[in-house]
Design a protein around this motif. Sequence first.
Motif, PDB file in Angstrom:
ATOM      1  N   ARG B  46       0.794  -1.229   0.000  1.00  0.00           N
ATOM      2  CA  ARG B  46       0.000   0.000   0.000  1.00  0.00           C
ATOM      3  C   ARG B  46       0.828   1.282   0.000  1.00  0.00           C
ATOM      4  N   PRO B  52      -5.041   8.016  -3.872  1.00  0.00           N
ATOM      5  CA  PRO B  52      -5.590   7.783  -2.532  1.00  0.00           C
ATOM      6  C   PRO B  52      -6.603   6.629  -2.448  1.00  0.00           C
ATOM      7  N   LYS B  55      -4.633   3.490  -1.954  1.00  0.00           N
ATOM      8  CA  LYS B  55      -4.072   3.398  -0.592  1.00  0.00           C
ATOM      9  C   LYS B  55      -5.158   2.945   0.371  1.00  0.00           C
ATOM     10  N   ALA B  56      -6.352   3.528   0.215  1.00  0.00           N
ATOM     11  CA  ALA B  56      -7.465   3.191   1.098  1.00  0.00           C
ATOM     12  C   ALA B  56      -7.885   1.734   0.901  1.00  0.00           C
ATOM     13  N   THR B  59      -5.314  -0.709   2.366  1.00  0.00           N
ATOM     14  CA  THR B  59      -5.310  -0.612   3.831  1.00  0.00           C
ATOM     15  C   THR B  59      -6.520  -1.335   4.415  1.00  0.00           C
ATOM     16  N   GLU B  60      -7.687  -1.069   3.845  1.00  0.00           N
ATOM     17  CA  GLU B  60      -8.930  -1.657   4.370  1.00  0.00           C
ATOM     18  C   GLU B  60      -8.952  -3.167   4.194  1.00  0.00           C
ATOM     19  N   PHE B 208     -10.125  14.811  -7.674  1.00  0.00           N
ATOM     20  CA  PHE B 208     -10.455  13.979  -6.512  1.00  0.00           C
ATOM     21  C   PHE B 208      -9.199  13.600  -5.731  1.00  0.00           C
TER      22      PHE B 208
END
Lengths: 82, 213
Positions: B46, B52, B55-56, B59-60, B208
């Motif tokens: 990640r 972004p 990355k999210a 991570t999740e 965004f």
Amino acid sequence: MNHKQALLKKIQIQDFAVQEASLYLISHPKDKSAMEYYQHSRALLKEAIDEYEQNYGPLTSRSNLDREWKYVYGPWPWEGEN
Amino acid sequence: MWQYEKRLQFPVNIQKADPGFAKVMITQLGGPDGELSASLRYMSQRYVMPYPQLKAMLTEIATEELAHVEIVSAMVYQLTKNLTMDEIKESGFDVYFVDHTAGIYPQAAAGIPHRAEFYQSKGDPIADLCEDLAAEQKARVVYENLLRLASDEEVKKPLRFLRQREIIHFQRFGEALSILQQHLDSDNYYAFNPSFDEAKRKETLTCFDNKRY
């Protein structure tokens, strides 16, 4: 240090206090002053998190308070821009 | 930063010990397509994800995989509770027992300990997301094979849940790859590596991606 950084520092401090108290209470569950310290730190931590999230968005995917999905917004913690 | 929640993501209530099944079940803890491999793969990848949403997503999903590590471990734990020495010998669980007793140790079904060679972190988001898609499919197959081997309904229930999560994660990774490709040059997705070529990455940021707190 800006307002956001100051709030993060506060969270870091209070969460560390809660962490330390939690570990200590596992082996010293009857220590009244440790329990008071834990409860005190926990309240301060909650306060700091609430203030941070209201101003700077969710810290976790479970606390996106806004109608807009802001959880993905940068910067991410490892990017060194916080 | 992480914190522990004292609950399972999906309940595990296995009443009947089955050390023979524990021996194969443990592969989803420490095997090549197991939950520990999955979590550490996404957790490692990640950092250099260029946008972004990616990355999210990593991570999740990495975090959810840790919850699956706990479910699989709880299953192995309950499958190996109150065993007699005869049960241990007859089921072939003796080869695990001799090194770990009834402790939980991350290994593949054939006994190979968990190892980082099971996954990659390539520093290139197309390569990493393609590995992640494959990983979810491989784990789905393992859960389907476990479901073929299982007979107890209390074992099958969490297995079905975990299998479904592989399919959902595959879907989300597919969308992540599509988000990535929308940022890249559609005539040549390989023209640059947005995880490494920083100037090029910045050129491809959308409004965004630039949304910040």
